[in-house]
Design a protein around this motif. Structure first.
Motif, PDB file in Angstrom:
ATOM      1  N   ARG A 406      20.754  56.747   1.703  1.00 34.24           N
ATOM      2  CA  ARG A 406      21.096  57.899   0.993  1.00 34.24           C
ATOM      3  C   ARG A 406      20.424  59.327   1.734  1.00 34.24           C
ATOM      4  O   ARG A 406      20.333  58.996   2.966  1.00 34.24           O
ATOM      5  CB  ARG A 406      20.302  57.721  -0.289  1.00 34.24           C
ATOM      6  CG  ARG A 406      20.641  56.656  -1.025  1.00 34.24           C
ATOM      7  CD  ARG A 406      20.050  56.355  -2.647  1.00 34.24           C
ATOM      8  NE  ARG A 406      18.657  56.286  -2.225  1.00 34.24           N
ATOM      9  CZ  ARG A 406      17.587  56.806  -2.777  1.00 34.24           C
ATOM     10  NH1 ARG A 406      17.620  57.946  -3.466  1.00 34.24           N
ATOM     11  NH2 ARG A 406      16.329  56.219  -2.691  1.00 34.24           N
ATOM     12  N   ARG A 410      12.774  56.787  -0.302  1.00 32.67           N
ATOM     13  CA  ARG A 410      12.026  56.530  -1.728  1.00 32.67           C
ATOM     14  C   ARG A 410      10.460  56.106  -1.101  1.00 32.67           C
ATOM     15  O   ARG A 410       9.585  56.021  -2.122  1.00 32.67           O
ATOM     16  CB  ARG A 410      12.589  55.279  -1.983  1.00 32.67           C
ATOM     17  CG  ARG A 410      12.476  53.788  -1.533  1.00 32.67           C
ATOM     18  CD  ARG A 410      12.711  52.512  -2.224  1.00 32.67           C
ATOM     19  NE  ARG A 410      14.057  52.935  -2.765  1.00 32.67           N
ATOM     20  CZ  ARG A 410      14.260  52.328  -3.872  1.00 32.67           C
ATOM     21  NH1 ARG A 410      13.545  51.948  -4.899  1.00 32.67           N
ATOM     22  NH2 ARG A 410      15.684  52.328  -4.366  1.00 32.67           N
ATOM     23  N   VAL A 511       5.258  46.479  -8.664  1.00 32.68           N
ATOM     24  CA  VAL A 511       5.165  47.565  -7.496  1.00 32.68           C
ATOM     25  C   VAL A 511       4.936  46.919  -6.038  1.00 32.68           C
ATOM     26  O   VAL A 511       4.911  47.712  -5.056  1.00 32.68           O
ATOM     27  CB  VAL A 511       4.016  48.461  -8.086  1.00 32.68           C
ATOM     28  CG1 VAL A 511       4.610  49.490  -9.334  1.00 32.68           C
ATOM     29  CG2 VAL A 511       2.980  48.042  -8.258  1.00 32.68           C
ATOM     30  N   GLN A 513       2.262  46.030  -4.420  1.00 34.04           N
ATOM     31  CA  GLN A 513       1.318  46.782  -3.529  1.00 34.04           C
ATOM     32  C   GLN A 513       0.191  45.768  -3.195  1.00 34.04           C
ATOM     33  O   GLN A 513       0.010  44.640  -4.019  1.00 34.04           O
ATOM     34  CB  GLN A 513       0.638  47.905  -4.195  1.00 34.04           C
ATOM     35  CG  GLN A 513       1.609  49.067  -4.461  1.00 34.04           C
ATOM     36  CD  GLN A 513       2.194  49.847  -3.400  1.00 34.04           C
ATOM     37  OE1 GLN A 513       1.607  50.288  -2.493  1.00 34.04           O
ATOM     38  NE2 GLN A 513       3.688  49.566  -3.381  1.00 34.04           N
TER      39      GLN A 513
HETATM   40  P1  NAP Z   1      11.733  49.185  -0.866  1.00 34.79           P
HETATM   41  O1  NAP Z   1      10.615  49.884  -1.342  1.00 34.79           O
HETATM   42  O2  NAP Z   1      12.595  48.375  -1.787  1.00 34.79           O
HETATM   43  O3  NAP Z   1      12.746  49.748   0.082  1.00 34.79           O
HETATM   44  C1  NAP Z   1      13.872  49.410   0.505  1.00 34.79           C
HETATM   45  C2  NAP Z   1      14.671  50.509   1.475  1.00 34.79           C
HETATM   46  O4  NAP Z   1      15.854  49.755   1.995  1.00 34.79           O
HETATM   47  C3  NAP Z   1      15.176  51.509   0.285  1.00 34.79           C
HETATM   48  O5  NAP Z   1      15.159  52.572   1.026  1.00 34.79           O
HETATM   49  C4  NAP Z   1      16.654  51.116   0.142  1.00 34.79           C
HETATM   50  O6  NAP Z   1      17.563  51.983   0.189  1.00 34.79           O
HETATM   51  C5  NAP Z   1      16.945  50.099   1.367  1.00 34.79           C
HETATM   52  N1  NAP Z   1      17.911  49.252   1.144  1.00 34.79           N
HETATM   53  C6  NAP Z   1      17.880  48.445   0.365  1.00 34.79           C
HETATM   54  N2  NAP Z   1      18.989  47.362   0.581  1.00 34.79           N
HETATM   55  C7  NAP Z   1      19.697  47.870   1.635  1.00 34.79           C
HETATM   56  C8  NAP Z   1      20.923  47.554   2.300  1.00 34.79           C
HETATM   57  N3  NAP Z   1      21.818  46.481   2.020  1.00 34.79           N
HETATM   58  N4  NAP Z   1      21.506  48.316   3.021  1.00 34.79           N
HETATM   59  C9  NAP Z   1      20.729  49.685   3.688  1.00 34.79           C
HETATM   60  N5  NAP Z   1      19.538  49.874   3.010  1.00 34.79           N
HETATM   61  C10 NAP Z   1      19.138  49.219   1.842  1.00 34.79           C
HETATM   62  O7  NAP Z   1      11.217  47.943   0.110  1.00 34.79           O
HETATM   63  P2  NAP Z   1       9.992  47.981   1.464  1.00 34.79           P
HETATM   64  O8  NAP Z   1       9.907  49.490   1.986  1.00 34.79           O
HETATM   65  O9  NAP Z   1       9.926  46.758   2.187  1.00 34.79           O
HETATM   66  O10 NAP Z   1       8.870  47.754   0.166  1.00 34.79           O
HETATM   67  C11 NAP Z   1       8.633  46.785  -0.637  1.00 34.79           C
HETATM   68  C12 NAP Z   1       7.305  46.966  -1.416  1.00 34.79           C
HETATM   69  O11 NAP Z   1       6.368  46.892  -0.617  1.00 34.79           O
HETATM   70  C13 NAP Z   1       7.571  48.365  -2.179  1.00 34.79           C
HETATM   71  O12 NAP Z   1       6.897  48.110  -3.420  1.00 34.79           O
HETATM   72  C14 NAP Z   1       6.296  49.267  -1.316  1.00 34.79           C
HETATM   73  O13 NAP Z   1       5.846  50.103  -2.060  1.00 34.79           O
HETATM   74  C15 NAP Z   1       5.517  47.952  -0.864  1.00 34.79           C
HETATM   75  N6  NAP Z   1       4.759  48.346   0.279  1.00 34.79           N
HETATM   76  C16 NAP Z   1       3.660  48.540   0.076  1.00 34.79           C
HETATM   77  C17 NAP Z   1       2.855  48.744   1.227  1.00 34.79           C
HETATM   78  C18 NAP Z   1       1.177  49.046   0.966  1.00 34.79           C
HETATM   79  O14 NAP Z   1       0.934  48.601   0.043  1.00 34.79           O
HETATM   80  N7  NAP Z   1       0.599  49.656   1.898  1.00 34.79           N
HETATM   81  C19 NAP Z   1       3.304  49.069   2.605  1.00 34.79           C
HETATM   82  C20 NAP Z   1       4.669  49.000   2.916  1.00 34.79           C
HETATM   83  C21 NAP Z   1       5.227  48.206   1.577  1.00 34.79           C
HETATM   84  P3  NAP Z   1      17.546  52.971  -1.263  1.00 34.79           P
HETATM   85  O15 NAP Z   1      16.387  53.895  -1.218  1.00 34.79           O
HETATM   86  O16 NAP Z   1      18.908  53.759  -1.384  1.00 34.79           O
HETATM   87  O17 NAP Z   1      17.372  52.062  -2.430  1.00 34.79           O
END
Ligand code: NAP
Length: 543
Positions: A406, A410, A511, A513
Motif C-alpha cells: 500500500r 500500518r 493486538v 503484543q
Molecule cells: P501485521 O501487523 O499483521 O502486518 C503485516 C504487514 O504485512 C502489513 O503491512 C500487511 O499489509 C502486509 N502483508 C500482509 N499480507 C501480505 C501479503 N500477502 N503480501 C504483502 N504484504 C502483506 O504483522 P506484523 O508486523 O508481523 O505484526 C504482528 C503483530 O505483532 C502485530 O499486532 C504487531 O503489532 C505485533 N508486534 C509487536 C511487537 C512488540 O510488541 N514489540 C513487535 C513486532 C510486532 P497491509 O498493511 O496492507 O495489510
C-alpha cells in the motif's frame, strides 16, 4: 558480544557469577585448545583468547593452551581457520570454526559441561540408534552469533560427537565470519546443517530427527508420533502449559505461584517470537531492550518456579477424565491445560519462495541478517515486524529496500519515523510476484498495483515480514472454537469452549503484543486455578 581490540577486555561481573555457579557442576577437567593466525580475524582471535583465559580463571577444571595455525598440533588436528577452538581434542572431535560468542556462548558452556560430565545427554532412544552407526560422520552446523535457534542445533551435533567419539566429529561454523565455507555449501540461512559434505537440513531440529538424518544421511520426516513405550511414562501434574513464549512462561509462573503443580512444554526453543525480535521498545520499564535479553530474563524468572521442557513437541491432546498431552517421550496428565502455541510466519506464496528458502529467502532477520552485511536486501511488509527487521538489517550493514503493497505503513508512528530518519528506501504500492535465482536469490519481480507495471529488481535476499498465522493444529484437533482467521476464541478469562482448556497469547489473535500475551498468560493460569477448585461447569452442591 561486542568486540574491541582491547587487551583489558573482561567478562562482565554478573556473567562471571553465573559461570561460577554453572561450573560447580564440572566433574573432569576440560582442555580447550585455541588456534589463531596473526593477520586473520585478529579482533576475534584476541577476544577468543581473552575469553577462554577468563574461563580458566573462573574454574581450575578448565585448562587452556594456545597454538598458531602452522604448528604441529594444528597440523595433527587438521585445523586451518583462525580462530578455531577445540574442546577436549585428545578425546573428542568437537570444535568451533570462528569465535564461540553471542548466542553460541550458550552452546560452548553447555558443551564444556557435557564433556566434563562425560554425558551426551541424549535420550535412551537416540543412544540406541547411534549405537548402530558403523561409518564416520562429520557434522557442520553453520550459525550466526545472533541466531537464537542455532545453539540448539549445534548441541545436537555435539551430543552425537560425545556419544560416538570413535565415529562422529562435529563443528560449529560462524557462517558470516567464514563466508568462503558458507558459499561452498550455499548457506543462506542459519542454522544450516551439513553432514559428510551434504546439506541435510535448515533450522533447529528435534533430537530424534537430527539423529535419524545423521545415520541415514537423508532428510527425514518423523512420521511416528509416539509409541506405546512413550505412553507408559506418565507425568502427573495439575496444570499443563503448551508453549514457552511470553504467554506460556507467564502462565507457568502464575500457575506455580497459585500452588498448582505446573509444567511448561515447548516443541522448539524457549521464547517464541520474542526470542527473534531484534529490539523491543514497548515493554514498560525498558525504553529499549533486545528481545532475546528480555526473553532470557523472563525465562530465568520462570525457572525459579517451574520446569520448562523444550524441544518436546506434543503430538496429541486427549480430553477425558484427565487431560493428557502426549509427546514422543511421555504422557503428561493434568487437571487443566493452557494453549499458548503462538503463531508462525505467513508466506507470500509466490514462485521461488519455497525453493529459495534458506538461500536468500528468510523469515528471521535476527538469525540471517549478518549473512547479508554489505548486500542488497528486500524486506516485504508494512507492519511493526517489517519495519523493525528493516532497521535491524540496516544497522547490520545491509542495503535495505522495503517493499509494501500500500502507500502507507500500518507500523507504529515511532518506527516509521526511524525508517525515514535512516533514509531506508521504500517501494510503495508494490507486491512481490516472483523470486528467482539459480542457487541463491538473485532477483524479484515487483508488480505496482497502481500503475500495473512490473519491474525486475536485483537483490541478494528477501526478508518476508508480512504477519503471522496461528499455530492452531492442536487447538483444531481437540475441537476448540476458532475464529474466521483460525485464532482460538476465548472469553476475557482465557476460557475456551471446552471446560479445563484455556488459551493465551498470540494464538488468541487480537493486538498480539508481548505485554498483552503476558497478561493473558496470567489470566488463563488464574482461571485454571479457580476452576480446579470451583469447577464452573459442575452444578453447585447444595449443603
Ligand atoms: P501485521 O501487523 O499483521 O502486518 C503485516 C504487514 O504485512 C502489513 O503491512 C500487511 O499489509 C502486509 N502483508 C500482509 N499480507 C501480505 C501479503 N500477502 N503480501 C504483502 N504484504 C502483506 O504483522 P506484523 O508486523 O508481523 O505484526 C504482528 C503483530 O505483532 C502485530 O499486532 C504487531 O503489532 C505485533 N508486534 C509487536 C511487537 C512488540 O510488541 N514489540 C513487535 C513486532 C510486532 P497491509 O498493511 O496492507 O495489510
Amino acid at each position: 558480544m561486542k568486540t574491541h581490540n582491547r587487551k583489558d577486555w573482561s567478562l562482565p561481573e554478573e556473567t562471571k557469577e553465573v559461570l561460577r555457579k554453572r561450573f560447580k557442576d564440572l566433574d573432569e577437567s576440560v582442555h580447550l585448545a585455541v588456534f589463531t593466525k596473526k593477520g586473520e580475524n585478529d579482533e576475534f582471535n584476541q577476544i577468543t583468547q581473552l575469553f577462554v583465559k577468563e574461563l580458566s580463571l573462573i574454574s581450575e577444571k578448565i585448562t587452556v593452551d594456545f597454538h598458531t595455525l602452522g604448528d604441529d598440533i594444528a597440523k595433527k588436528y587438521n585445523i586451518s581457520h583462525s580462530p578455531t577452538v577445540m574442546i577436549q581434542p585428545e578425546k573428542y572431535h568437537i570444535w568451533y570454526t570462528g569465535a564461540p560468542f553471542g548466542e553460541e556462548g550458550r552452546s560452548f558452556i553447555d558443551a564444556i559441561l557435557m564433556i566434563s560430565q562425560n554425558d551426551s545427554r541424549l535420550s535412551q532412544e537416540s543412544r540406541k540408534r547411534l549405537a548402530e552407526l558403523k561409518e564416520k560422520r562429520h557434522v557442520m552446523v553453520f550459525v550466526t552469533l545472533s541466531c537464537p535457534y542455532c545453539p540448539g542445533q549445534v548441541i545436537n551435533g555435539f551430543k552425537a560427537a560425545i556419544e560416538r567419539p570413535d565415529l562422529i566429529s562435529a563443528e560449529c561454523v560462524d557462517a558470516s565470519e567464514q563466508m568462503h565455507i558458507s558459499e561452498q555449501f550455499n548457506v543462506g540461512s542459519v542454522p544450516h546443517t551439513v553432514i559428510n559434505e551434504k546439506s541435510i537440513s535448515k533450522g533447529l531440529e528435534p533430537e530424534e530427527k537430527f539423529i535419524e538424518e545423521l545415520i541415514t544421511l537423508e532428510k527425514v520426516e518423523l512420521e511416528k508420533s509416539y509409541d506405546d513405550h512413550a505412553t507408559e511414562q506418565k507425568v502427573e501434574v495439575d496444570l499443563i502449559v503448551v508453549g514457552a513464549g511470553p504467554a506460556g512462561l507467564t502462565a507457568g509462573i502464575y500457575g506455580a505461584r497459585s500452588g498448582l503443580k505446573t509444567v511448561v512444554i515447548e516443541k522448539g526453543n524457549i521464547g517464541g517470537q520474542l526470542a527473534i525480535t531484534p529490539v523491543v521498545e514497548n515493554w514498560p520499564g525498558f525504553k529499549s531492550i533486545p528481545g532475546q535479553e528480555l526473553m532470557e530474563m523472563i525465562t530465568a524468572q520462570t525457572k525459579e518456579y517451574v520446569s520448562i521442557l523444550d524441544n518436546e513437541p506434543i503430538h496429541e491432546i486427549k480430553v477425558g477424565k484427565h487431560i493428557e498431552a502426549i509427546t514422543s517421550k511421555r504422557v503428561f496428565q493434568g487437571k487443566a491445560l493452557i494453549l499458548a502455541t503462538g503463531t508462525t510466519h505467513r508466506k507470500i506464496g509466490v514462485n521461488g519462495e519455497e525453493y529459495l528458502y534458506g538461500h536468500g529467502v528468510s523469515y528471521c532477520a535476527t538469525c540471517d541478517g549478518y549473512l547479508y552485511k554489505n548486500k542488497q536486501v528486500i524486506v516485504v511488509g508494512g507492519g511493526n515486524s517489517a519495519l523493525t527487521d528493516a532497521l535491524y538489517l540496516h544497522n547490520v550493514g545491509a542495503q535495505v529496500t522495503i517493499v509494501h503493497r500500500r502507500d502507507e505503513f500500518r507500523a507504529e508512528h515511532h518506527l516509521q519515523q526511524s525508517v525515514k530518519q535512516e533514509k531506508i528506501k521504500v517501494v510503495w504500492n508494490s507486491e512481490v510476484k516472483e523470486i528467482s535465482g539459480s542457487k541463491q536469490v538473485e532477483k524479484v519481480v515487483l508488480f505496482n498495483n497502481q500503475s500495473k507495471e512490473t519491474d525486475t529488481v536485483k537483490t541478494d535476499a528477501v526478508f518476508v515480514s508480512i504477519g503471522e498465522t496461528p499455530m492452531n493444529q492442536l487447538a483444531g484437533q481437540i475441537g476448540l472454537n476458532l475464529d474466521e482467521s483460525g485464532y482460538v476464541r476465548v472469553n476475557r478469562f482465557g476460557r475456551t469452549n471446552i471446560p479445563r482448556l484455556y488459551a493465551a497469547g498470540d494464538i488468541t489473535g487480537g493486538v498480539r503484543q508481548i505485554v498483552t500475551a503476558v497478561g493473558e498468560g496470567a489470566t488463563a493460569a488464574t482461571s485454571a486455578f479457580e476452576d480446579i477448585s470451583h469447577p464452573y461447569w459442575q452444578p453447585v452442591q447444595k449443603k
